[in-house]
Design a protein around this motif. Structure first.
Motif, short mmCIF file in Angstrom:
data_model
loop_
_atom_site.label_atom_id
_atom_site.label_comp_id
_atom_site.label_asym_id
_atom_site.label_seq_id
_atom_site.Cartn_x
_atom_site.Cartn_y
_atom_site.Cartn_z
N HIS A 21 0.83 -1.20 0.00
CA HIS A 21 0.00 0.00 0.00
C HIS A 21 0.87 1.26 0.00
O HIS A 21 0.62 2.20 -0.75
CB HIS A 21 -0.93 -0.01 1.22
N HIS A 52 1.57 4.66 -2.89
CA HIS A 52 1.76 6.10 -2.71
C HIS A 52 3.05 6.55 -3.40
O HIS A 52 3.09 7.60 -4.04
CB HIS A 52 1.86 6.46 -1.23
N HIS A 83 0.31 1.70 6.77
CA HIS A 83 1.55 2.00 6.07
C HIS A 83 2.77 1.47 6.80
O HIS A 83 2.68 1.13 7.98
CB HIS A 83 1.70 3.53 5.93
N CYS A 138 -5.49 9.63 3.35
CA CYS A 138 -5.51 8.17 3.27
C CYS A 138 -5.93 7.54 4.59
O CYS A 138 -5.51 7.99 5.65
CB CYS A 138 -4.14 7.63 2.87
N GLY A 178 -5.54 4.13 5.01
CA GLY A 178 -4.94 2.79 4.99
C GLY A 178 -3.86 2.61 6.04
O GLY A 178 -3.65 3.48 6.89
N LEU A 234 -1.14 11.12 4.73
CA LEU A 234 0.17 10.47 4.73
C LEU A 234 1.17 11.43 4.09
O LEU A 234 0.89 12.00 3.03
CB LEU A 234 0.13 9.17 3.94
ZN LIG Z 1 -2.20 5.17 2.32
#
Ligand SMILES: [Zn+2]
Length: 246
Positions: free
Chosen positions: A122, A126, A211, A207, A209, A197
């Motif tokens: 992920h 980015h 990391h 984001c 998610g 992020l």
């Molecule tokens: Zn992310």
């Protein structure tokens, strides 16, 4: 049997998503607030919802966490959007019948190795986004999938001007080599309303998610393995398939 869909679940109640602020936490306890059975993605699941969770629910192109709750394997974690931005339910799904009572305390354990793998791929998405946008300024990232082994990032442009696959591959190879050498910090910035992020000097990206927090943790190599370009009704899009090697 009720299907859990965004259309049916308008609740704005949301469990505390601990992974957003404590993504190093792989074990904790929680209280069961709801249990049920549902058809989700053409599969029958037995599910529970909790007051808080460390499980990342599938979404934003990232696979869900797996792990256990009271030592029972969690097969999938489903995100049910409420229709209100950043408010969603988290449904922990089991393939086999379960025996959890509402109000009971349970122990959650996230599979840390699997989380790390998803976080690396992920975070790599980015990085690909930043490298492509920096090198080919006409292309802006707008989505993609970071499933390990089958990941791609999508870009769109307002002009009909595509780089060759070789140019994309060179940009990613050189850009990643430079980043590996610099090894800039990767951090989450929660100062604004949106969780963002920040990778080194690149601009912040919103984001939700999970990391890794250094370029080196992503892996030794980040490679653009394929590029697909599309021109449809005045829309110019490019999909960059990528691979990560540890
Ligand atoms: Zn992310």
């Amino acid at each position: 049997m009720a299907a859990v869909t965004a259309a049916e679940d308008k609740s704005t109640y949301m469990p505390e998503a601990l992974y957003l602020h404590h993504d190093e936490m792989f074990e904790t306890s929680a209280t069961v607030v709801e249990v049920g059975t549902a058809q989700i993605k053409q599969k029958t699941y037995y599910w529970i919802r909790l007051d808080q969770t460390i499980f990342y629910p599938q979404g934003g192109g990232q696979l869900s966490d797996i792990g256990t709750i009271n030592d029972v394997p969690v097969d999938y974690v489903h995100r049910v959007n409420s229709g209100v931005r950043d408010i969603f339910q988290i449904t922990h799904c089991f393939e086999k019948p379960i025996d959890f009572a509402v109000g009971s305390k349970v122990v959650l354990k996230v599979d840390a190795a699997n989380r790390l793998l998803n976080s690396r791929w992920h975070t790599a998405a980015h990085v690909i986004g930043h490298i492509i946008e920096t090198t080919f300024a006409q292309f802006k990232p707008f989505g993609g999938e970071c499933f390990p082994g089958q990941a791609h990032m999508k870009f769109r442009s307002e002009v009909d001007q595509f780089p060759s696959i070789g140019e994309v591959q060179d940009a990613v190879k050189e850009g990643y080599a430079r980043l590996l050498q610099e090894n800039p910090p990767i951090r989450i910035c929660s100062e604004s309303m949106t969780r963002e992020l920040v990778i080194g000097k690149f601009p912040p990206v919103g984001c939700g998610g999970t990391h890794v927090y250094s370029i080196k943790e992503i892996g030794k190599e980040l490679t653009a393995v394929g590029v697909k370009c599309s021109r449809k009704k005045g829309e110019f899009t490019m999909s960059v398939k990528y691979s990560v090697a540890s």
